[in-house]
Design a protein around this motif. Sequence first.
Motif, short mmCIF file in Angstrom:
data_model
loop_
_atom_site.label_atom_id
_atom_site.label_comp_id
_atom_site.label_asym_id
_atom_site.label_seq_id
_atom_site.Cartn_x
_atom_site.Cartn_y
_atom_site.Cartn_z
N ALA B 31 0.87 -1.19 0.00
CA ALA B 31 0.00 0.00 0.00
C ALA B 31 0.90 1.23 0.00
CB ALA B 31 -0.91 0.00 1.23
N VAL B 76 -3.03 0.25 -3.81
CA VAL B 76 -2.60 -1.03 -3.25
C VAL B 76 -2.18 -1.88 -4.44
CG1 VAL B 76 -3.23 -3.05 -1.91
CG2 VAL B 76 -4.21 -0.83 -1.32
N PHE B 126 3.17 0.08 3.51
CA PHE B 126 2.61 -1.06 4.22
C PHE B 126 2.69 -2.28 3.32
CE2 PHE B 126 -0.79 -3.96 5.49
CZ PHE B 126 -0.55 -4.08 6.84
N SER B 134 -7.46 -18.51 3.95
CA SER B 134 -8.43 -17.94 4.89
C SER B 134 -8.80 -16.49 4.59
CB SER B 134 -7.89 -18.03 6.32
OG SER B 134 -6.79 -17.13 6.48
N LEU B 136 -7.14 -14.02 5.68
CA LEU B 136 -6.65 -13.20 6.80
C LEU B 136 -5.50 -12.30 6.35
CD1 LEU B 136 -7.07 -12.70 9.83
CD2 LEU B 136 -5.44 -14.55 10.28
N VAL B 137 -5.57 -11.03 6.73
CA VAL B 137 -4.57 -10.05 6.29
C VAL B 137 -3.64 -9.68 7.44
CG1 VAL B 137 -4.20 -7.77 5.29
CG2 VAL B 137 -6.19 -9.11 4.61
N SER B 138 -2.34 -9.78 7.18
CA SER B 138 -1.32 -9.31 8.13
C SER B 138 -0.43 -8.34 7.38
CB SER B 138 -0.50 -10.48 8.66
OG SER B 138 -1.33 -11.47 9.22
N GLY B 139 0.54 -7.78 8.06
CA GLY B 139 1.45 -6.90 7.35
C GLY B 139 2.29 -6.06 8.27
N VAL B 140 3.12 -5.26 7.68
CA VAL B 140 4.09 -4.47 8.44
C VAL B 140 4.40 -3.17 7.70
CG1 VAL B 140 5.99 -5.80 7.40
CG2 VAL B 140 6.40 -4.52 9.50
N ASP B 260 0.94 -19.25 12.08
CA ASP B 260 -0.04 -20.29 12.40
C ASP B 260 -0.58 -20.79 11.06
OD1 ASP B 260 -2.59 -21.58 12.92
OD2 ASP B 260 -2.49 -20.74 14.94
N ARG B 262 -3.20 -21.91 10.20
CA ARG B 262 -4.60 -21.55 9.97
C ARG B 262 -4.74 -20.14 9.40
NH1 ARG B 262 -6.78 -23.04 15.86
NH2 ARG B 262 -4.74 -22.12 16.33
N GLY B 263 -3.62 -19.44 9.22
CA GLY B 263 -3.66 -18.15 8.55
C GLY B 263 -3.00 -17.03 9.31
N GLY B 264 -2.91 -17.14 10.62
CA GLY B 264 -2.34 -16.06 11.42
C GLY B 264 -0.87 -15.84 11.10
N LEU B 265 -0.48 -14.60 10.98
CA LEU B 265 0.91 -14.27 10.71
C LEU B 265 1.26 -13.01 11.50
CD1 LEU B 265 3.41 -15.03 8.88
CD2 LEU B 265 2.66 -13.15 7.41
N ALA B 266 2.03 -13.20 12.58
CA ALA B 266 2.53 -12.05 13.32
C ALA B 266 3.83 -11.63 12.66
CB ALA B 266 2.77 -12.42 14.78
#
Lengths: 266, 302
Positions: B31, B76, B126, B134, B136-140, B260, B262-266
């Motif tokens: 982004a 984006v 970003f 899934s 699921l959206v993560s990012g930094v 994870d 299942r989709g989680g991404l820290a």
Amino acid sequence: MRLRRSVVDLGRMSGVVPRMAYRHMFIEDGSRHSMIHVQNPFSFFDPWHDHVARAVIDLHDHTGRRLGTARFEIPAFGTLAVDLRDLMIDRRGSHIGTVGVDLLPPRSFRRHLRRIAPGVPHIASPFWVRFFDDIGSQAFVHSIKADRDRLRGLPRPIGRLTLRATPGGRWESNRTIRLAPGSTAVAFLVNHARSTFETTCSWAKVDGGDVVTTPLRVEARGVASISSPPGFSSEVFVSVSHLSTPNAKPYVLVESSDGKFGLTHG
Amino acid sequence: MTNRKIPYAANMVKVCWFTTLRDLGYRTSVAVQNPINPPTPRFGPLDLSLDLFDTDALPVVVGLDLGELISGGRRVVGFDDLIVETGLTTDVVGILHMTPRHLAGSETCTVDTDEIAAWTAACDEFVGYTHVASGLVSGVHYQSPPMNDDRIRSSKSMIVQSPKVVVGDCLDSHFLVFSPSSDPAFDSTVRLDLAVLATNGRVVARDIVEVPARGRRRVSVTDILSRAGAIDDFLDAGGLGMLIALTSGGVVTPLSLVHDPRGGLAVDHTLPPPYYVPWWGGEARREAVTELVSNLFPGELR
């Protein structure tokens, strides 16, 4: 300026090491949890000695009311990972709040710093919060800002006088969030200043359409949350008319329709 | 940094370096915003273009035109469809160029280092990772300043400290690094000496990773611990700790992940030591790093 110089002189003579204690938001609502991750940073600056860091962790609820304080020791090169559920007296409660970390160096490390520092050294205690749930969500966000109420490690009146609580300016996120239908975004705004502050938070559509603005009042060490309006299922971004202190930008949680979430800086 | 004029690739004045995570099942996007507050009087549209490098750091896309970003505009930009078009099945390192219009059209320009710094600081980008299965959206968020470039910075080493290793209960931590350079002539391989430390500060595993210029490496902490025969003890102790890396031959962009399936991404960047003691540097830093190396990596020749 004269006062600051005298504090520096005083520091040289007394051997104090002023500290900036960082603050972050947390979520503990029964299904979403928070774990703080803190390192002993002193080992990197003086690897010749095993300095133990003392961590003072305080929890406040969203109104800024103190929930409790806990103290830990972190060995040299060690880390501390604490599930905040273990610090809650009322584990059944639903809390959104803030967690502060103040890292206290041992006397031996203060001596080391004074020996190698060009002036009066000060230290800071940034840390991470990991947010997670039982259905597969994970998020790591580092603390973005220290409390601006006072410098720790100095007599309280001097610590307050020497740390200016400069108000922050307008802030607009560089991130464009693509909200799928059924998803929601929530912005969390922490007050790092020493007194209550009032501001407004806006969710806007990138295409120049709707802007929904909400007035906010956030107590010191408290946190306010503002959800994206229903029906904002497009490209959106968040902005704040002014921050409590410079760079105290909000955290943003994006929840998908199945309840999973991601959480980042705004 | 004292301001001076230097010859510079015009399309490197404002960039976002990124890497993909296809190997963990994520789509990647960046982004970007053309900042409303102009960092220079010549503020105006930005011309977007893209370079991609494969796992071996070979260029697979060069200068792909992505159109303009008007003042105050937002985009984006997704990359996965484009990567599929190239036929690549692996991950890439990318440079999203955001060239100020007044510099566009020329390959090289003479630019103030202050102007490069102003464009870098004007906004974070970003980098978003969307889990394919899934959604699921993560990012930094991060900035991409000039790196591995003797014209601007002479640093050939860095200390990475990531006190957020989490393994167990289906979770794994990963260390994701890539080696950007604002100098087209940079071709050094960066070596990373890695150490995994338990919460009590004891080193429980070590590894070495080499990252070619403009290349990418992802290492699993579980794999490092398993190779060292330390995974069981680490899990028994709670599965938490810290990862430390010392680089030589250059610097990298380090991202730490907790994943994870299942989709989680820290995912977040790391914080170097000066975040804790802001004035640290010079001889004090050199002596401490030498001692760190002998403490953490005894017997290693660097």
